[in-house]
Design a protein around this motif. Structure first.
Motif, PDB file in Angstrom:
ATOM      1  N   LYS A   5       0.688  -1.005   0.162  1.00 31.96           N
ATOM      2  CA  LYS A   5       0.035  -0.073  -0.136  1.00 31.96           C
ATOM      3  C   LYS A   5       0.761   1.220  -0.004  1.00 31.96           C
ATOM      4  CE  LYS A   5      -3.901  -2.149   1.416  1.00 31.96           C
ATOM      5  NZ  LYS A   5      -5.505  -2.091   1.131  1.00 31.96           N
ATOM      6  N   GLU A  29     -12.545   2.130   9.084  1.00 29.84           N
ATOM      7  CA  GLU A  29     -12.258   1.179   8.253  1.00 29.84           C
ATOM      8  C   GLU A  29     -13.216   1.234   7.022  1.00 29.84           C
ATOM      9  OE1 GLU A  29     -12.067  -2.010  10.999  1.00 29.84           O
ATOM     10  OE2 GLU A  29     -10.119  -1.531  11.363  1.00 29.84           O
ATOM     11  N   ARG A  30     -14.492   1.507   7.022  1.00 28.46           N
ATOM     12  CA  ARG A  30     -15.368   1.704   5.974  1.00 28.46           C
ATOM     13  C   ARG A  30     -14.666   2.688   4.944  1.00 28.46           C
ATOM     14  NH1 ARG A  30     -19.387   4.049   7.042  1.00 28.46           N
ATOM     15  NH2 ARG A  30     -19.825   2.958   9.011  1.00 28.46           N
ATOM     16  N   SER A  33     -11.757   1.886   3.237  1.00 28.69           N
ATOM     17  CA  SER A  33     -11.953   1.005   2.135  1.00 28.69           C
ATOM     18  C   SER A  33     -12.356   1.744   0.742  1.00 28.69           C
ATOM     19  CB  SER A  33     -12.933  -0.041   2.295  1.00 28.69           C
ATOM     20  OG  SER A  33     -14.485   0.502   2.441  1.00 28.69           O
ATOM     21  N   HIS A  35     -10.520   4.013  -0.213  1.00 26.22           N
ATOM     22  CA  HIS A  35      -9.084   4.522  -0.285  1.00 26.22           C
ATOM     23  C   HIS A  35      -8.317   3.227  -0.640  1.00 26.22           C
ATOM     24  CE1 HIS A  35     -10.763   8.498  -0.455  1.00 26.22           C
ATOM     25  NE2 HIS A  35     -10.919   8.219   0.741  1.00 26.22           N
ATOM     26  N   PRO A  36      -8.099   2.420  -1.499  1.00 25.00           N
ATOM     27  CA  PRO A  36      -7.363   1.141  -1.338  1.00 25.00           C
ATOM     28  C   PRO A  36      -5.779   1.420  -1.152  1.00 25.00           C
ATOM     29  CG  PRO A  36      -8.629   1.410  -3.494  1.00 25.00           C
ATOM     30  CD  PRO A  36      -9.143   2.433  -2.811  1.00 25.00           C
ATOM     31  N   ASP A  39      -3.362   2.052   4.167  1.00 27.99           N
ATOM     32  CA  ASP A  39      -3.148   0.870   5.102  1.00 27.99           C
ATOM     33  C   ASP A  39      -3.474   1.559   6.472  1.00 27.99           C
ATOM     34  OD1 ASP A  39      -2.580  -1.367   6.518  1.00 27.99           O
ATOM     35  OD2 ASP A  39      -0.522  -1.152   6.052  1.00 27.99           O
ATOM     36  N   GLU A 300     -20.918  -2.471   3.359  1.00 26.10           N
ATOM     37  CA  GLU A 300     -20.059  -3.502   3.807  1.00 26.10           C
ATOM     38  C   GLU A 300     -20.155  -4.914   2.758  1.00 26.10           C
ATOM     39  OE1 GLU A 300     -19.996  -4.035   7.904  1.00 26.10           O
ATOM     40  OE2 GLU A 300     -19.051  -1.932   7.916  1.00 26.10           O
ATOM     41  N   GLN A 303     -19.120  -4.040  -0.779  1.00 24.60           N
ATOM     42  CA  GLN A 303     -17.709  -4.056  -1.089  1.00 24.60           C
ATOM     43  C   GLN A 303     -17.246  -5.125  -1.327  1.00 24.60           C
ATOM     44  OE1 GLN A 303     -16.645  -1.259   2.140  1.00 24.60           O
ATOM     45  NE2 GLN A 303     -16.484   0.393   0.641  1.00 24.60           N
ATOM     46  N   HIS A 304     -17.999  -6.023  -0.398  1.00 21.03           N
ATOM     47  CA  HIS A 304     -17.287  -7.766  -0.254  1.00 21.03           C
ATOM     48  C   HIS A 304     -17.620  -8.189  -1.762  1.00 21.03           C
ATOM     49  CE1 HIS A 304     -16.509 -11.176   1.764  1.00 21.03           C
ATOM     50  NE2 HIS A 304     -17.086 -11.904   0.993  1.00 21.03           N
ATOM     51  N   TYR A 307     -15.039  -6.715  -4.229  1.00 18.02           N
ATOM     52  CA  TYR A 307     -13.804  -7.814  -4.007  1.00 18.02           C
ATOM     53  C   TYR A 307     -13.929  -8.852  -4.727  1.00 18.02           C
ATOM     54  CZ  TYR A 307     -12.285  -4.054  -0.652  1.00 18.02           C
ATOM     55  OH  TYR A 307     -11.651  -3.073  -0.280  1.00 18.02           O
TER      56      TYR A 307
END
Ligand code: FRU
Length: 326
Positions: A5, A29-30, A33, A35-36, A39, A300, A303-304, A307
């Motif tokens: 990252k 954390e959301r 996510s 902004h990949p 870290d 969430e 987003q899953h 991915y």
């Protein structure tokens, strides 16, 4: 596969043991996510200032791009935060403050203001007459100090309203629960318990379970968190008479970090809004917050799925490559 990252954010959290901090982390954390390239690394000091100093030093040595700190206590954490800032690491202080102005930006509500609001509200609720036990958060942490100062200011115009005893609850439900009965038995005539957060108010309430006075004593707290273990539920259940919203600010913290890291304009002091929650508005507040919780879960899930699609795509690319090479 964990790719490298580009940006590392270190978050030194004073504790992550309670629902309020867990909600803060979920929000952060959301937001991360989206902004990949970021870290986010969180270290939990578990209510120990010494451990927190060590964690911040680790983040400095590691060379994080930005540091977020929620200081357990102001004094012991101040020097190492100043050190990070002076070394050129941008520092965002959240919720609890240090004793210095050496930081890049702050996110949190105005605890003095919330305390004052609580004082005025309670003085009105007691019709200007009543005895109070104040259950304190950690006495070296700024929200406890500021809520206390604000509260005294809020009741200052009502000489009949007085704090007759203090309990050191250290922000923890179980500690408040263990220590409240002694103060209560020494002051059986009190009218109201003001706790610096909702979970300590609940601890005090539970500690005198089965006693006749439990029902007519009034309890007031701060936070107004949603969900089953939050203050909104305690107000709805009639355990608390009121709470004062203290937003966790997780989303704002990450957005601010993003702006700082990308040299975009930002404010140094980012003050989150507050409001009183009691039986007049708790229902609508709870509906709103339940709705947000459901929307968060759906984000969430989405987003899953994204991915999963990316994984699938990558696998297909690999397959195409093999096919074209053969
Ligand atoms: C959570 C908490 C909250 C309180 C805040 C003060 O750890 O105790 O209940 O409002 O910290 O810093």
């Amino acid at each position: 596969p964990a790719e490298e990252k580009a940006i590392t954010i270190g978050f030194s959290q004073c504790t992550e043991g309670d629902a309020w901090r867990k909600a803060m982390h979920r929000e952060m954390e959301r937001e991360v996510s989206f902004h990949p390239e970021i870290d986010l690394q969180i270290k939990d000091a578990k209510n120990s200032s010494a451990r927190q100093v060590a964690h911040i030093r680790e983040f400095i040595d590691q060379g994080v791009d930005l540091l977020i700190v929620s200081p357990n206590e102001a004094e012991p954490i101040t020097p190492v935060v100043e050190e990070a800032f002076e070394k050129g690491i941008p520092v965002i202080v959240v919720d609890r403050k240090t004793s210095s102005s050496s930081y890049t930006a702050y996110v949190g509500a105005n605890n003095y203001q919330i305390g004052k609001l609580a004082g005025e509200y309670i003085a009105e609720m007691l019709n200007g007459e009543g005895e109070i036990i104040e259950v304190w958060g950690l006495t070296g942490s700024t929200p406890a100090i500021e809520r206390h100062r604000g509260f005294l200011e809020g009741i200052a115009a009502y000489p009949g309203v007085e704090v007759v005893a203090d309990v050191k609850g250290e922000w923890e439900k179980e500690i408040a629960k263990a220590r409240f009965p002694e103060a209560f038995h020494a002051n059986p005539g009190i009218d109201l318990v003001l706790a610096h957060n909702d979970v300590m108010a609940l601890g005090a309430y539970e500690s005198i379970k089965g006693q006749a006075r439990q029902k007519d004593l009034k309890f007031v707290g701060f936070d107004g968190l949603g969900g089953p273990n939050g203050g909104l539920q305690f107000v709805e259940d009639g355990i608390l008479d009121a709470t004062f919203l203290y937003p966790t600010g997780g989303e704002e913290i990450i957005q601010l970090a993003y702006n700082i890291l990308h040299n975009r304009p930002y404010e140094k002091e980012n003050i989150l809004n507050t409001t009183v929650i009691d039986d007049r508005n708790v229902h609508i507040m709870k509906q709103q917050s339940d709705k947000i919780l459901i929307q968060e879960q759906s984000i969430e899930r989405q987003q899953h799925r994204i991915y999963e699609q990316i994984e699938l795509y990558n696998n297909q690319q690999g397959l195409l490559y093999i096919l074209s090479a053969s």
